[in-house]
Design an enzyme around this catalytic site. Structure first.
Site, PDB file in Angstrom:
ATOM      1  N   TYR A 227      25.078  13.205  19.165  1.00  0.00           N
ATOM      2  CA  TYR A 227      26.535  13.120  19.315  1.00  0.00           C
ATOM      3  C   TYR A 227      26.953  13.058  20.789  1.00  0.00           C
ATOM      4  CZ  TYR A 227      26.767  14.358  14.355  1.00  0.00           C
ATOM      5  OH  TYR A 227      26.612  14.374  12.994  1.00  0.00           O
TER       6      TYR A 227
ATOM      7  N   LYS B 293      12.290  15.837  12.830  1.00  0.00           N
ATOM      8  CA  LYS B 293      11.714  14.599  12.294  1.00  0.00           C
ATOM      9  C   LYS B 293      10.571  14.207  13.240  1.00  0.00           C
ATOM     10  CE  LYS B 293      11.878  11.198   9.307  1.00  0.00           C
ATOM     11  NZ  LYS B 293      11.406  11.370   7.937  1.00  0.00           N
TER      12      LYS B 293
ATOM     13  N   ASP C  61      13.893  15.245   5.917  1.00  0.00           N
ATOM     14  CA  ASP C  61      14.027  14.694   4.560  1.00  0.00           C
ATOM     15  C   ASP C  61      13.498  15.685   3.524  1.00  0.00           C
ATOM     16  OD1 ASP C  61      11.665  14.239   5.930  1.00  0.00           O
ATOM     17  OD2 ASP C  61      11.197  12.354   4.944  1.00  0.00           O
TER      18      ASP C  61
ATOM     19  N   ASP D 138      24.402  19.116  10.975  1.00  0.00           N
ATOM     20  CA  ASP D 138      25.687  18.705  10.420  1.00  0.00           C
ATOM     21  C   ASP D 138      25.512  18.405   8.921  1.00  0.00           C
ATOM     22  OD1 ASP D 138      28.239  17.830  10.139  1.00  0.00           O
ATOM     23  OD2 ASP D 138      28.088  16.115  11.485  1.00  0.00           O
TER      24      ASP D 138
ATOM     25  N   ASP E 174      26.233  21.098   5.399  1.00  0.00           N
ATOM     26  CA  ASP E 174      27.156  20.697   4.326  1.00  0.00           C
ATOM     27  C   ASP E 174      26.455  20.737   2.965  1.00  0.00           C
ATOM     28  OD1 ASP E 174      29.306  20.373   5.948  1.00  0.00           O
ATOM     29  OD2 ASP E 174      29.701  18.292   5.403  1.00  0.00           O
TER      30      ASP E 174
END
Ligand code: NAD
Length: 361
Positions: free
Chosen positions: A143, A194, A226, A250, A254
């Site tokens: 970001y 990752k 994943d 993020d 959620d």
């Protein structure tokens, strides 16, 4: 002796002012009971600030926040501002606030309350007892990394670019917060990356592994993002504390949120190395129900409880507020987002009144 605290309130947009009003009333009542004095000052952020001043984070707001003991934020954003240029969008105000206060760690608990198990989309045996803390890096990663932007290529195409980058010191400081958080919980930390594909993740994994030597009482594990997403849905009880970067955090926080049934129940804390932290619900400004007295104020109220516990060191007040939330749920009060059979549907204001009665009782 009365303890006195200066709290900056940022109601923002959409349902923000409604849930903030309930929370302030509840804090005032709590203050009277426990001899705590709150000096509340309201400031503009997001769309409300754009309408008033032309910018999503006026300097005055940032200064007020910097000078306070803690910041209580509701939510920003809405359809009205969606088409503005990026620099004038409400989200830019939020990113500016995080950067301006140096908030690099976001703590998001996902705890399933016994009264709300049936609100989860997963089976009772999968979610019962879930108690996860997601520690998300907040001011680095994709970001914020550069280069970023949409550039013209030599062949006349447009190319969108963002950069996922972390320095070792950025990883170390979020890692430290995560290990210390795990120490205060059940002593298990799962780092999510990752590293099978991304170099930035390989550095992440190396640093977190190195840090683990300083925390022999914490058991460290690693998962690829994943797999972590899959495991969160398959068997969430395997997790205690999760640490991850900005983008993965993020998304995963959620997903963890939805285990608990409603995003309207989840608080969060964003912390820096020093200075005030920002306490805010996980959810957004819910423009679809704004101004209709339908919002669930409990995530905002629980954010205030986190503020009392972590920023103001008032655990008794935090406990009392959390117990009031449990009590209103036990009494069967539900806003639309957590409504179930045989419960009493209430609006935002009535939920606030129920909380005040629960506090008095
Ligand atoms: P959202 O969280 O606002 O809403 C998602 C869904 O959950 C909606 O159906 C909404 O009605 C419901 N919901 C959310 N909070 C609720 C509550 N307290 N009580 C009852 N129902 C609730 O997410 P979105 O729709 O993706 O985004 C809406 C706006 O919020 C956008 O402008 C987005 O940029 C912004 N946003 C802001 C923040 C923030 O301020 N931190 C976070 C996420 C999204």
């Amino acid at each position: 002796m009365t303890s006195s605290y200066r709290i900056t309130l940022l109601p923002g947009d959409g349902i923000g002012p409604e849930i903030m009003a309930v929370t302030v009333d509840v804090l005032k009542a709590l203050g009277r009971q426990l001899d705590l004095s709150f000096e509340f000052q309201e400031a503009l952020i997001g769309g409300a600030a754009i309408d008033e001043t032309g910018e999503p984070l006026p300097q005055e707001t940032l200064t007020r926040c910097q000078e306070s003991d803690a910041v209580l934020l509701a939510a920003i954003g809405g359809y009205k501002w969606d088409t503005l240029p990026r620099q004038q969008r409400p989200e830019t105000g939020l990113l500016g606030l995080r950067a301006g206060l140096g908030l690099f760690a976001n703590l998001r608990p996902a705890t399933i309350l016994p009264q709300l198990i049936d609100a989860s989309s997963l089976k009772r045996e999968v979610v019962e007892g879930v108690d996860i803390m997601v520690v998300r890096e907040l001011t680095g990663g994709i970001y914020f990394g550069t280069p970023k932007g949409v550039f013209a290529t030599e062949t006349g195409q447009k190319r969108g670019v963002n950069t996922m980058a972390y320095t070792d010191s950025e990883i170390d400081r979020i890692g430290k917060v995560a290990f210390e958080t795990a120490q205060k919980r059940r002593g298990q930390l799962c780092s999510v990356d990752k590293a099978n594909v991304l170099e930035v993740s390989q550095l992440w994994r190396d640093r977190i592994t190195t840090l683990a030597a300083n925390y022999p009482d914490v058991t460290l594990s690693h998962l690829y993002v994943d797999n972590a997403a899959m495991q969160l849905i398959r068997w969430p009880k395997q997790f205690d504390t999760i640490v991850t970067g900005n983008l993965f955090g993020d998304i995963l926080s959620d997903a963890a949120a939805m285990l608990t049934g409603s995003i309207g129940m989840l608080p969060s804390a964003s912390l820096g190395a020093d200075g005030p932290g920002v306490y805010e619900p996980v959810h957004g400004s819910a423009p679809d129900i704004a101004g209709q007295d339908q919002a669930n104020p409990l995530a905002q109220v629980l954010s205030a409880a986190m503020m009392l516990r972590y920023a103001l060191d008032q655990p008794m007040a935090a406990d009392r507020l959390e117990k009031a939330v449990t009590k209103v749920l036990d009494q069967g009060y539900r806003t639309g987002d957590i409504m179930a059979d045989n419960m009493t549907r209430v609006g935002c204001k009535a939920m606030g009144d129920a909380l005040l009665s629960a506090l008095e009782g």
